[in-house]
Motif scaffolding. Structure first.
Motif, PDB file in Angstrom:
ATOM      1  N   GLY A   1      46.471  42.642  27.227  1.00 41.95           N
ATOM      2  CA  GLY A   1      46.615  43.927  27.915  1.00 41.95           C
ATOM      3  C   GLY A   1      47.917  44.611  27.497  1.00 41.95           C
TER       4      GLY A   1
ATOM      5  N   CYS B   1      46.793  39.739  35.345  1.00 40.05           N
ATOM      6  CA  CYS B   1      46.439  40.968  34.627  1.00 40.05           C
ATOM      7  C   CYS B   1      47.593  41.972  34.653  1.00 40.05           C
ATOM      8  CB  CYS B   1      45.220  41.627  35.262  1.00 40.05           C
ATOM      9  SG  CYS B   1      43.688  40.769  34.895  1.00 40.05           S
TER      10      CYS B   1
ATOM     11  N   MET C   1      37.246  38.714  31.968  1.00 42.05           N
ATOM     12  CA  MET C   1      38.222  37.995  32.810  1.00 42.05           C
ATOM     13  C   MET C   1      38.646  38.873  33.984  1.00 42.05           C
ATOM     14  SD  MET C   1      38.298  35.120  31.573  1.00 42.05           S
ATOM     15  CE  MET C   1      39.276  34.489  32.903  1.00 42.05           C
ATOM     16  N   GLY C   2      38.843  40.160  33.717  1.00 41.44           N
ATOM     17  CA  GLY C   2      39.228  41.095  34.781  1.00 41.44           C
ATOM     18  C   GLY C   2      38.126  41.204  35.819  1.00 41.44           C
TER      19      GLY C   2
ATOM     20  N   CYS D   1      36.762  44.147  30.936  1.00 47.18           N
ATOM     21  CA  CYS D   1      37.105  42.819  30.425  1.00 47.18           C
ATOM     22  C   CYS D   1      36.457  41.740  31.317  1.00 47.18           C
ATOM     23  CB  CYS D   1      38.625  42.675  30.436  1.00 47.18           C
ATOM     24  SG  CYS D   1      39.207  40.986  30.292  1.00 47.18           S
TER      25      CYS D   1
HETATM   26  S1  SF4 Z   1      41.567  42.794  32.436  1.00 42.70           S
HETATM   27 FE1  SF4 Z   1      41.483  41.284  30.764  1.00 42.70          FE
HETATM   28  S2  SF4 Z   1      42.671  42.137  29.061  1.00 42.70           S
HETATM   29 FE2  SF4 Z   1      43.134  43.325  30.890  1.00 42.70          FE
HETATM   30  S3  SF4 Z   1      44.945  42.400  31.701  1.00 42.70           S
HETATM   31 FE3  SF4 Z   1      43.237  41.383  32.744  1.00 42.70          FE
HETATM   32  S4  SF4 Z   1      42.711  39.591  31.514  1.00 42.70           S
HETATM   33 FE4  SF4 Z   1      44.047  40.925  30.297  1.00 42.70          FE
END
Ligand code: SF4
Length: 196
Positions: free
Chosen positions: A60, A53, A179-180, A177
């Motif tokens: 991002g 991330c 994934m986050g 997010c």
């Molecule tokens: S939170 Fe999601 S969009 Fe943001 S950097 Fe991490 S993976 Fe990428």
């Protein structure tokens, strides 16, 4: 972020643009988006950190460049509920349910219980015709069905990210997010395990 030394991975925002452009021409390229699903998890599981991330996420980076450098963001604080635990985990649950539905639709095509739908579903609601992006290949139809479904998820999440980028801060999407949230959850579990 602005004073950070530049590495090759500082330019992965270009990859994000290429990814969405490729999906416009051939939906099979949508499969490449799985890299963005798998890599953050590998980093979180093996390194117990959010290195992906902070350094490698093209999406991002794209929000940052459009919001900060191109001045497309109002740079206003987002409502607190957007980063609250219930919303982040609620959105993750919703997102994974939609992911599961997409896998099920792919399975139906695989099993012959459904036919290939050459459409993109935006915001899990609006069907857009996307016929030009697939006219057959050496692969079975379910491979293309996954492409259409996965591209829909990727495009929808990026559009949501762009909307909140404009309305609030550059990387507001990152606060909820999926994934986050997942990688953060993994890191926390590993931290707890290590401190026992
Ligand atoms: S939170 Fe999601 S969009 Fe943001 S950097 Fe991490 S993976 Fe990428």
């Amino acid at each position: 972020m602005t004073n950070k030394k530049k590495h090759w991975y500082s330019y992965l925002w270009i990859w994000s643009i290429i990814y969405f452009s490729l999906g416009f021409f051939n939906i099979l390229f949508a499969w490449l988006g799985l890299i963005d699903f798998i890599l953050p998890l590998i980093f979180a599981i093996t390194g117990s950190n959010k290195w992906f991330c902070n350094n490698m996420c093209g999406r991002g980076q794209l929000f940052w460049i459009l919001g900060r450098k191109a001045g497309c963001s109002r740079k206003k604080p987002a409502p607190k509920w957007l980063s609250s635990k219930w919303f982040r985990y609620g959105f993750l649950t919703f997102f994974m349910t939609m992911f599961g539905t997409m896998i099920f639709q792919t399975y139906q095509v695989f099993a012959g219980a459904g036919t290939l739908r050459k459409t993109i579903k935006l915001f899990w609601t609006f069907m857009l015709p996307w016929k030009w992006a697939y006219s057959g290949s050496i692969f079975p139809d379910w491979v293309a069905q996954f492409g259409f479904g996965f591209y829909s998820l990727m495009l929808t999440s990026t559009l949501i990210g762009l909307i909140v980028m404009v309305l609030y801060r550059e990387r507001t999407w990152c606060t909820f997010c999926p994934m986050g949230t997942m990688t953060q959850g993994i890191c926390k579990i590993k931290e707890k395990g290590a401190s026992k």
